[in-house]
Design a protein around this motif. Structure first.
Motif, PDB file in Angstrom:
ATOM      1  N   VAL A  43       0.844  -1.201   0.000  1.00 40.45           N
ATOM      2  CA  VAL A  43       0.000   0.000   0.000  1.00 40.45           C
ATOM      3  C   VAL A  43       0.876   1.245   0.000  1.00 40.45           C
ATOM      4  N   ASP A  44       0.679   2.119  -0.993  1.00 39.35           N
ATOM      5  CA  ASP A  44       1.373   3.407  -1.066  1.00 39.35           C
ATOM      6  C   ASP A  44       0.429   4.466  -0.488  1.00 39.35           C
ATOM      7  N   LEU A  45       0.666   4.868   0.757  1.00 35.66           N
ATOM      8  CA  LEU A  45      -0.227   5.794   1.447  1.00 35.66           C
ATOM      9  C   LEU A  45      -0.256   7.172   0.792  1.00 35.66           C
ATOM     10  N   GLN A  46       0.887   7.660   0.317  1.00 35.03           N
ATOM     11  CA  GLN A  46       0.933   8.978  -0.300  1.00 35.03           C
ATOM     12  C   GLN A  46       0.136   9.005  -1.599  1.00 35.03           C
ATOM     13  N   MET A  47       0.317   7.990  -2.429  1.00 36.28           N
ATOM     14  CA  MET A  47      -0.444   7.911  -3.668  1.00 36.28           C
ATOM     15  C   MET A  47      -1.928   7.753  -3.360  1.00 36.28           C
TER      16      MET A  47
ATOM     17  N   SER B 121       6.227   3.659  -4.308  1.00 35.80           N
ATOM     18  CA  SER B 121       6.063   3.263  -5.715  1.00 35.80           C
ATOM     19  C   SER B 121       7.278   3.605  -6.556  1.00 35.80           C
ATOM     20  N   ARG B 122       8.295   4.222  -5.938  1.00 40.05           N
ATOM     21  CA  ARG B 122       9.512   4.621  -6.627  1.00 40.05           C
ATOM     22  C   ARG B 122       9.201   5.554  -7.804  1.00 40.05           C
ATOM     23  N   LEU B 123       8.388   6.585  -7.528  1.00 39.73           N
ATOM     24  CA  LEU B 123       7.972   7.525  -8.555  1.00 39.73           C
ATOM     25  C   LEU B 123       8.234   8.966  -8.126  1.00 39.73           C
ATOM     26  N   TYR B 124       8.505   9.818  -9.109  1.00 40.39           N
ATOM     27  CA  TYR B 124       8.571  11.264  -8.905  1.00 40.39           C
ATOM     28  C   TYR B 124       7.821  11.883 -10.073  1.00 40.39           C
ATOM     29  N   ILE B 125       6.518  12.103  -9.893  1.00 39.87           N
ATOM     30  CA  ILE B 125       5.649  12.556 -10.979  1.00 39.87           C
ATOM     31  C   ILE B 125       4.730  13.662 -10.491  1.00 39.87           C
ATOM     32  N   SER B 126       4.030  14.268 -11.445  1.00 40.15           N
ATOM     33  CA  SER B 126       3.057  15.299 -11.126  1.00 40.15           C
ATOM     34  C   SER B 126       1.870  14.703 -10.369  1.00 40.15           C
TER      35      SER B 126
ATOM     36  N   LEU C  30      -0.278   4.104 -17.127  1.00 41.68           N
ATOM     37  CA  LEU C  30      -0.087   5.547 -17.206  1.00 41.68           C
ATOM     38  C   LEU C  30       0.932   6.040 -16.180  1.00 41.68           C
ATOM     39  N   LEU C  31       0.718   5.665 -14.909  1.00 38.47           N
ATOM     40  CA  LEU C  31       1.648   6.084 -13.861  1.00 38.47           C
ATOM     41  C   LEU C  31       2.852   5.157 -13.761  1.00 38.47           C
ATOM     42  N   ARG C  32       2.726   3.947 -14.312  1.00 43.32           N
ATOM     43  CA  ARG C  32       3.803   2.948 -14.315  1.00 43.32           C
ATOM     44  C   ARG C  32       4.220   2.534 -12.904  1.00 43.32           C
ATOM     45  N   MET C  33       3.237   2.296 -12.079  1.00 44.06           N
ATOM     46  CA  MET C  33       3.499   1.784 -10.743  1.00 44.06           C
ATOM     47  C   MET C  33       3.675   0.276 -10.800  1.00 44.06           C
ATOM     48  N   PRO C  34       4.421  -0.321  -9.869  1.00 44.28           N
ATOM     49  CA  PRO C  34       4.546  -1.782  -9.807  1.00 44.28           C
ATOM     50  C   PRO C  34       3.165  -2.417  -9.562  1.00 44.28           C
TER      51      PRO C  34
END
Length: 308
Positions: A79-83, A170-175, A208-212
């Motif tokens: 679970v990615d709480l921030q997303m 999620s190892r992401l840095y996106i808008s 679209l977001l390319r999350m795992p």
């Protein structure tokens, strides 16, 4: 035998059948990371539940199944709480818009038709796209070709948008804009169709977001809890279409089924999960379309006012 009367829907239903529907939807929620409403709401309508009540009660049942699924996914760190928080913010706005839209259509007597047509469009298009992609992925794997994975250095048009945020899990840095838009659409569908919106959110987060994929499943269910809870409250207070008795039966079955669904999902690869979900989405779309175009045996029927 085992018949129970639903005071809001004003019909009698089979107790065992309703519990079974709840368990089946809970299983799908835990397995695929979807709320399962895309299957539950049409089945409730086919069982004679008025469309407006099926939407509101289906959304309420999803709350229970999503809690069960989220607990299991949380223990696995999926679970990615921030997303999830960004998706929930957009979902709340979408839920408000959808509830008022359904209220207007219900007063005009067009709720049932519009709900069915919307189901056919969304489920048919999304199911076809998911099936095409997942079948191609399975073919490449069987042919010995590597399935392209998401790379940290891989960019697309999303990375050029402003208001960027970091999502470490999620190892992401996106808008934050795309997750907000996805959340809005999910909230709109949750309130208008009585679905969790996972059949849109899951492919959007993957492609679209390319999350795992494993993080997508857990985060999707987490977001669904809050959005469907808000949708339930809005329908109960504004539209008065929530049948507590029916929702209680569905939740009991859903909580049990959710735990088994998570275990089953862990045994399948990501592309296999997407293919199975796509087939079920397409199947439901075809079933609803047939109900709209096939001539009914009875041209006239009497339905409760709540279904108008």
């Amino acid at each position: 035998m085992f018949q129970i009367y639903l005071p809001i829907a004003e019909i009698s239903v089979n107790l065992v059948v309703m519990l079974g529907l709840g368990a089946a939807v809970g299983f799908l929620s835990g397995m695929f990371g979807v709320g399962g409403g895309f299957l539950l709401t049409p089945l409730l309508m086919l069982s004679g539940i008025p469309p407006a009540i099926a939407v509101a009660t289906g959304a309420n049942q999803i709350v229970g199944t999503s809690v069960s699924g989220t607990m299991a996914q949380w223990r696995r760190g999926n679970v990615d709480l921030q997303m999830g928080a960004v998706l929930i913010a957009g979902g709340v706005v979408g839920a408000l818009v959808g509830v008022f839209l359904l209220k207007i259509l219900r007063e005009a007597g067009q709720a049932g038709l519009m709900i069915s047509l919307t189901y056919v469009f969304f489920l048919g298009s999304i199911g076809a796209l998911m099936l095409w992609e997942s079948v191609n992925a399975i073919r490449r794997q069987r042919a010995g070709k590597s399935i392209s994975a998401r790379k940290a250095s891989q960019h697309n048009w999303i990375h050029g948008l402003p208001f960027k945020m970091r999502f470490p899990r999620s190892r992401l840095y996106i808008s934050a804009i795309p997750p907000l838009v996805i959340g809005f659409l999910v909230g709109l569908l949750a309130s208008f169709l009585g679905v969790g919106g996972g059949f849109i959110m899951v492919p959007a987060m993957i492609y679209l977001l390319r999350m795992p994929t494993n993080i997508v499943v857990g985060t999707s269910i987490f977001q669904i809890i809050f959005v469907t809870a808000i949708v339930t409250l809005l329908h109960a207070t504004l539209n008065h279409t929530l049948d507590i008795m029916l929702a209680f039966l569905l939740i009991i079955g859903g909580v049990i089924g959710g735990q088994f669904g998570v275990r089953a999902g862990q045994k399948l690869r990501g592309e296999q999960l997407r293919a199975l979900l796509a087939l079920m989405v397409l199947g439901v779309a075809i079933r609803i379309l047939l109900d709209l175009v096939i001539r009914p045996s009875e041209l006239y029927s009497i339905v409760p006012l709540a279904g108008s």
